[in-house]
Scaffold this motif. Sequence first.
Motif, short mmCIF file in Angstrom:
data_model
loop_
_atom_site.label_atom_id
_atom_site.label_comp_id
_atom_site.label_asym_id
_atom_site.label_seq_id
_atom_site.Cartn_x
_atom_site.Cartn_y
_atom_site.Cartn_z
N VAL A 1 -25.43 -38.77 -26.42
CA VAL A 1 -25.93 -37.70 -25.56
C VAL A 1 -25.16 -36.41 -25.83
O VAL A 1 -25.74 -35.33 -25.99
CB VAL A 1 -25.81 -38.11 -24.07
N THR A 2 -23.85 -36.55 -25.93
CA THR A 2 -23.02 -35.37 -26.19
C THR A 2 -23.39 -34.74 -27.52
O THR A 2 -23.56 -33.52 -27.63
CB THR A 2 -21.55 -35.78 -26.22
N VAL B 1 -21.51 -37.00 -18.29
CA VAL B 1 -21.98 -36.73 -19.66
C VAL B 1 -23.48 -36.49 -19.64
O VAL B 1 -23.98 -35.54 -20.25
CB VAL B 1 -21.63 -37.90 -20.60
N LEU C 1 -16.98 -37.25 -20.75
CA LEU C 1 -16.54 -38.05 -21.89
C LEU C 1 -15.07 -38.42 -21.73
O LEU C 1 -14.66 -39.56 -21.98
CB LEU C 1 -16.75 -37.23 -23.17
N ALA D 1 -26.13 -34.97 -29.12
CA ALA D 1 -27.45 -34.36 -29.04
C ALA D 1 -27.35 -32.97 -28.42
O ALA D 1 -27.93 -32.00 -28.93
CB ALA D 1 -28.39 -35.24 -28.21
N ALA D 2 -26.57 -32.87 -27.33
CA ALA D 2 -26.41 -31.57 -26.69
C ALA D 2 -25.80 -30.56 -27.64
O ALA D 2 -26.28 -29.43 -27.79
CB ALA D 2 -25.54 -31.71 -25.44
N THR E 1 -27.32 -28.88 -20.56
CA THR E 1 -27.08 -27.94 -21.65
C THR E 1 -28.34 -27.77 -22.47
O THR E 1 -28.80 -26.66 -22.73
CB THR E 1 -25.96 -28.48 -22.57
N ILE E 2 -28.92 -28.90 -22.84
CA ILE E 2 -30.15 -28.84 -23.63
C ILE E 2 -31.23 -28.08 -22.86
O ILE E 2 -31.87 -27.15 -23.37
CB ILE E 2 -30.64 -30.26 -23.97
N GLY F 1 -24.23 -33.14 -17.86
CA GLY F 1 -23.82 -32.00 -18.69
C GLY F 1 -24.67 -31.86 -19.92
O GLY F 1 -25.15 -30.77 -20.24
N GLY F 2 -24.86 -32.98 -20.61
CA GLY F 2 -25.61 -32.94 -21.87
C GLY F 2 -27.04 -32.50 -21.66
O GLY F 2 -27.52 -31.56 -22.31
N LEU F 3 -27.71 -33.14 -20.71
CA LEU F 3 -29.12 -32.81 -20.51
C LEU F 3 -29.30 -31.38 -20.01
O LEU F 3 -30.20 -30.66 -20.44
CB LEU F 3 -29.76 -33.81 -19.54
N PHE G 1 -19.94 -32.10 -19.68
CA PHE G 1 -20.06 -33.31 -20.49
C PHE G 1 -18.76 -33.65 -21.21
O PHE G 1 -18.46 -34.82 -21.43
CB PHE G 1 -21.30 -33.30 -21.40
#
Lengths: 780, 149
Positions: A760-761, B134, B85, A763-764, B141-142, B137-139, B81
């Motif tokens: 996931v990280t 994670v 992590l 991918a971001a 960000t995208i 944060g990740g989603l 994220f």
Amino acid sequence: MEPELQVIFASVLLPFVAAIATPLAYRVLGERTGYGGAAVALACFGLVASQIGREGTVAVPWVPSLEIAMRFRVDGWALLFALLASGVGVLVFAYSAAYMHGEDNLARYYATLLAFMGSIIGVAFAADLAALFLFWELTSVCSFVLIGHNTEEDAARYSARMAMVVTVGGGLCLLAGFLLLAVVTDGAATFDLAWMLANDEAVRTALREQGLFVPALVLIGVAAAAKSAQVPLHFWLPNAMVAPTPVSAFLHSATMVKVGVYVLGRLRPLFLGVEWTLLFATLGLATMTVGAALAVIASDIKRLLAYSTASHLGLMVAGFGFRSAAGAEAGAFHLLNHALFKAALFLVAGVVAHEVGTRHLPNLGGLWRDLPVTAAVTVVAALSMAGIPPFNGFYSKELLFEAAYEAGHSAGGLAWAYPVVAVLASVLTVVYSLRFLSIFFGDRPSGLPSVHRAPVALVGPPAVLAALAAVVSVTPETAVDVVVQAAADATAAEAHEMHAGLPSHLTPPVLMSAVTVVGGVAAYPYSDRLGRGIEAVVNVRDALRPTHLYDQSLTAVELGSSFTASRVHNGLLRTYVVWCLGTASGLSLLGYATAAVQWPAMSVFDVPLAMTLVLVVALVAGVAVSVAPSHVAGVLTLSILGFMVAIFYIMASAPDLALTQLVVETLVLLIFLLVLEELPAYYADVKRFVVARDAALSLLVGVTAFVTVLLAGRRADDEQTAVAGYYAEKAVPEGGGTNIVNVILVDFRGFDTLGEIFVVTIAAISVLVLITMRNRGERR
Amino acid sequence: MKTTARIVVPIVLVVAVSLLLQGHNLPGGGFIGGVLTTAAFALIYVAYGLDYLEIGVLGREVESGTGIFEHRSVTAYKRTFVFGLAVAVGSGLAALAFDEPFLTQTYTIVEHVPIYHEIELASALVFDVGVYFVVVGGLLTILSVVGGE
């Protein structure tokens, strides 16, 4: 007496450790790093020399699960080669310190040279096929780096790549050959070369029984031919001469190119037979002749020496190719002699190039007044190369003549070609040796500038080598006693007492030598005419030149790869999807087909009505997505499909899956709403071919998923699997949670989950990077 | 839309956190909680736009003219994220202190589960919280970067 494990390991590891330390040492020592390298080489030489007379195998486990070990075998043959590598190394490092004065990238140069020396000592002692292959390839890689030392030059890059392609390509053949050996001896030895040599009869029988004798022999032969520059793979060696001269002396005459010969000697007791002689005696003599002929027409002194090296390597290969004891003795003794005289000659060529500024043969001559010591060195080395008695090259060549004559005499018929060709090649050898000598004698060409005396640091190393050659010339029996006898024994099928010396009475081999010397000296005045004749043969067809073939095949590979890239890797996401999905599905289906899996019995009737209804709605939604007239309609119908799947999960009592599906579906819907207005409403007219391809791909993926689920899924009447039972049993006592799915995720398979959150990280981060880069691209 | 978001978003966030906390024993967990939280934020974005969180909720000024990558929310998401992590890896490393292997793939327990009288405090929750952050944060960000385009 058993060898000492620590000493052998130290001699192999020391150069590598020194190589790692070199960049630091270079900051302190600067250009004197060369002398540091010489000290390391001397230490290795001492370590190896302390093992003279010992014999045996020592090992440390490396990859126990594959039965691979760092296994080192010490015997005469290994000691001879390791002594040569470290001994010539001492001189080359000392020479480099003076020769490479003012060059760039010296830290890299010395580090690679040290790593190379470690690899070559590793090759010498390795008695495990995996370790031997590793060290073999390491020498190729070091050679690549050293040939391409002048990274700015096109010629250096071209030659480095050529050497890499040929030698590493040969290395792959070696790996294949070794794997055949490992397969045949499976269970007994796997990769243990020492065991194979001890039980050579059993290995041979096993190879013959499985019909792998000739394939293994040919594969190893190709590898050795590529490494040792045998015809028709000899063409990389002259090109490798763009490397700095110390490198040429060390790698491309004394050691690396001899690795192929060395392995042939090592495996000779294992493979010796009719096929062996046919392959290697023929190959060696052909190379000997072709190399010598090309050396006669070479005009660059380093190229001359390179072709001559190929020719002499051919001599060694031919020697090992013959069955008789004299053959093994010729190969082992010539390995030593050739290293002594050829390394000296290369270093002389370096001195000449350094002091005179040219390597062009016609522009050189009469230099003995300017460079008297160098001239004296050259006389010894060149006459030794020519095989003129009583110089050391004569003894080993005499042994080859003996072996060739014996082969011809015992087999008769066509086998008489062996001694004839050997003599012909030797005549040519005398001619080019005299040509090389002519740079010091005869008339001084008018254009030659005044030449300074060469510094001691440059003349010293070749002088030492020439002195050693002289010692061997005077008392060949000493050299035989110290190392060569033991080396020849290790490569021979049965022990044979070896003698080397000047002939006392007339025998056929002596007659052959006489013909060689007289013929060579007589032919030398006509060397120009001879050269024109050879050139006429060489120039008959361009297509016959190996370099030409190499260039053409390389171009073909480049064209092929750019064609493939334009098809597979063309920057369009949809193309990637097609290839990825198509390949994955195709391979899975192929796997099922070859595994001949059982088709499970199934009935459609015991599915509950509600579930059928949900699935039918999902199906309808799926069809609706593909024919949706607008983006909004498509997204909405896609959501219907998603929610139906979620309901299906609930009915199949998988609440966690259902929950995730629902939430993800919602999120996807929201994201679509965000980006929907940015999408263009109209792309282009639909092409029939694209539609057909996409439909076929969808069908393929669908079929694969369907089949996979059918085959892999647990059927209602199946027992619970052991893993599932384990999880269900242990979830509460060990994971402390009643939600098994979650316990599996965070407790039992925590590592997988960790990997997923890394995904996931990543991918971001990739999205960030991609969008940043796109903006940059637009600005440019 | 805005009215709905006003009512729904708080409920969604509470549900998301409860999913995260109860995940060990009932349906839920870090991943689902994370995705649900992201969905709540996405709803805000759709209803109010990217800058609403900064201006309306936190009361900060938004510098106009800077790119999406310098946007304060995006920076915060990136930190989120990374933080998640770190928490996840840290919870794995903590096991090392108790002489247990770091997240091995065998079926042994990775975390320690001290059980108190009534409340169960699973250390796996720490790992799950890491997963949660994670994912959020990740989603996000995208989402915000793509949405900002």
